[in-house]
Design an enzyme around this catalytic site. Structure first.
Site, mmCIF file in Angstrom:
data_model
loop_
_atom_site.group_PDB
_atom_site.id
_atom_site.type_symbol
_atom_site.label_atom_id
_atom_site.label_comp_id
_atom_site.label_asym_id
_atom_site.label_seq_id
_atom_site.Cartn_x
_atom_site.Cartn_y
_atom_site.Cartn_z
ATOM 1 N N HIS A 221 44.918 27.470 47.229
ATOM 2 C CA HIS A 221 44.750 28.694 48.021
ATOM 3 C C HIS A 221 43.298 29.155 48.081
ATOM 4 O O HIS A 221 43.002 30.213 48.625
ATOM 5 C CB HIS A 221 45.633 29.799 47.417
ATOM 6 C CG HIS A 221 45.855 30.964 48.306
ATOM 7 N ND1 HIS A 221 45.357 32.223 48.040
ATOM 8 C CD2 HIS A 221 46.526 31.074 49.479
ATOM 9 C CE1 HIS A 221 45.711 33.062 48.989
ATOM 10 N NE2 HIS A 221 46.418 32.391 49.879
ATOM 11 N N LYS B 87 39.296 29.532 49.073
ATOM 12 C CA LYS B 87 38.515 29.545 50.307
ATOM 13 C C LYS B 87 37.044 29.528 49.924
ATOM 14 O O LYS B 87 36.442 30.569 49.646
ATOM 15 C CB LYS B 87 38.812 30.792 51.150
ATOM 16 C CG LYS B 87 40.208 30.809 51.772
ATOM 17 C CD LYS B 87 41.202 31.522 50.925
ATOM 18 C CE LYS B 87 42.541 31.689 51.668
ATOM 19 N NZ LYS B 87 43.556 32.332 50.829
ATOM 20 N N ASP C 203 24.393 22.752 50.308
ATOM 21 C CA ASP C 203 23.163 22.282 49.653
ATOM 22 C C ASP C 203 22.995 22.774 48.220
ATOM 23 O O ASP C 203 21.889 22.711 47.665
ATOM 24 C CB ASP C 203 21.929 22.682 50.480
ATOM 25 C CG ASP C 203 21.812 21.886 51.773
ATOM 26 O OD1 ASP C 203 22.476 20.843 51.882
ATOM 27 O OD2 ASP C 203 21.068 22.321 52.675
ATOM 28 N N LYS D 36 41.234 40.633 49.785
ATOM 29 C CA LYS D 36 41.581 40.667 48.362
ATOM 30 C C LYS D 36 40.348 41.181 47.610
ATOM 31 O O LYS D 36 39.427 40.418 47.299
ATOM 32 C CB LYS D 36 41.960 39.287 47.835
ATOM 33 C CG LYS D 36 43.105 38.605 48.620
ATOM 34 C CD LYS D 36 42.566 37.670 49.662
ATOM 35 C CE LYS D 36 43.615 36.740 50.255
ATOM 36 N NZ LYS D 36 44.718 37.371 50.910
ATOM 37 N N ASP E 264 34.741 50.953 38.966
ATOM 38 C CA ASP E 264 33.431 51.522 38.659
ATOM 39 C C ASP E 264 32.339 50.685 39.321
ATOM 40 O O ASP E 264 32.305 50.576 40.533
ATOM 41 C CB ASP E 264 33.240 51.657 37.153
ATOM 42 C CG ASP E 264 34.296 52.553 36.512
ATOM 43 O OD1 ASP E 264 34.819 53.438 37.221
ATOM 44 O OD2 ASP E 264 34.601 52.379 35.322
#
Length: 377
Positions: free
Chosen positions: A118, A120, A125, A293, A298
């Site tokens: 899942h 991403k 480079d 997500k 803080d």
């Protein structure tokens, strides 16, 4: 080659520069530009990769890089790339892109097919990495009459990029049996921000979940969580309730009725009452599907692929970028404040007064959630 540490896989790294990229019109051009400028290697690890306009542009950029001698590695989840057409796959192979698929589906071993990649991640480079929740699909592209899914990515420069290289290389080697020719050398400082790479492996260790719990428990002012799929563990529910009772500003930003998985939405809504009673504020995003997500506690933020759902925690490879920097935290807070302004806040009275049809759906999908947990034991 792949370092191990007792508590977390990777250590905190100083000297980074992180850029917040909000929605497809910001992150897709940045990713394309990075691929166009690549001189040594491009490494892409992706769950959703579906044929369409943005995928055509990404494939063209990857193919052009391969033809000019750049080593291009593309690792796609087999299930998440089922909608990638054969001619698009052929374009990648024909141009010299090294393309592989994680955990091909097999009916004879259906339980094994539950395990998915899942993550991403795009690395260029060894100097630049992109991480977040976006897939390569037109769902994230704003078009005429369609705003695209709400999503957030982070661009990272500096020493943390080496850790992203190591994480990708491990996945590639596990799937192919070969080591990719990418950079493992220390990366020079690019700024003054502090960051750490955290990851989940299928069936553990679950660093992301542990880190979220620790930060939630130590929050002093606020703990804001945005997630597309909210099916939290009992430990996280307990941490949310405890923070709410302690007077911390605890907020959840969740999808509204616009969702690509309504069943998950109903399964998560059954937990609203217990959280609302303890001071947790719950917002449902209204204009479009909210897929990001993001966790902000803080001055610390975590952005990546990991949702707050037990299914992903058990079965998925996930990866998040943690950032401990007051300036970056202010940027994330401003972004989430804008999202809260476009969301509907659910009160305890409203939740109690929901219709019987919704209650029945919550019960039904809650039992599906329980069944899935039992299948994994």
């Amino acid at each position: 080659m792949f370092p191990r540490r007792s508590d977390y896989r990777f250590a905190w790294q100083e000297g980074n520069r992180f850029t917040l990229l909000i929605d497809g019109p910001q992150f897709f051009p940045a990713m394309l530009a990075a691929i166009h400028d690549a001189t040594r290697f491009v490494a892409l690890e992706m769950y959703l990769f579906e044929s369409g306009n943005i995928t055509t542009r990404i494939i063209a950029a990857l193919s052009a890089a391969a033809r000019r001698g750049v080593a291009v590695y593309v690792l796609l989840d087999h299930y998440g790339s089922l909608a990638l057409h054969d001619d698009d796959r052929a374009r990648l192979y024909d141009s010299g892109v090294q393309l592989h698929f994680y955990n091909p589906l097999a009916m004879a071993s259906w339980r094994r097919s539950l395990y998915r990649d899942h993550r991403k991640i795009l690395i260029v480079d060894g100097k630049l990495a992109f991480v977040g929740g976006a897939g390569i699909t037109d769902e994230f592209v704003a078009m005429s009459g369609y705003p695209g899914w709400r999503e957030t990515m982070v661009e990272a420069c500096g020493p943390v990029v080496r850790d992203w290289c190591v994480l990708f290389a491990e996945s590639w080697q596990r799937c192919t049996g070969k080591e990719p020719n990418i950079n493992y050398l220390p990366v020079p400082d690019a700024g003054s921000q502090r960051g750490r790479v955290v990851s989940n492996q299928a069936r553990g260790p679950w660093e992301i979940h542990r880190s979220i719990l620790n930060r939630m428990r130590s929050a002093q002012r606020h703990a804001w969580l945005a997630t597309a799929y909210f099916v939290p563990s009992w430990k996280l529910r307990r941490a949310l309730r405890f923070a709410g009772r302690a007077g911390i500003d605890v907020r959840l930003l969740l999808p509204g009725p616009l969702s690509d998985h309504p069943g998950v939405w109903h399964a998560g809504r059954r937990h609203y009452g217990g959280l609302l009673r303890h001071g947790v504020r719950i917002y449902e995003y209204q204009p479009r599907f909210m897929h990001q997500k993001v966790l902000l506690c803080d001055g610390w933020a975590s952005i990546g692929s990991s949702n707050v759902d037990r299914w992903g925690q058990r079965w998925n490879l996930e990866a998040n970028q943690e950032i401990d920097d007051a300036g970056f935290a202010r940027a994330v807070a401003a972004m989430l404040q804008a999202d809260f302004a476009q969301a509907h806040e659910i009160t305890y009275e409203e939740w109690r007064g929901r219709s019987w049809s919704r209650r029945i759906l919550e019960i039904f999908w809650g039992r599906i959630d329980t069944l899935l947990q039992r299948l994994e034991r």
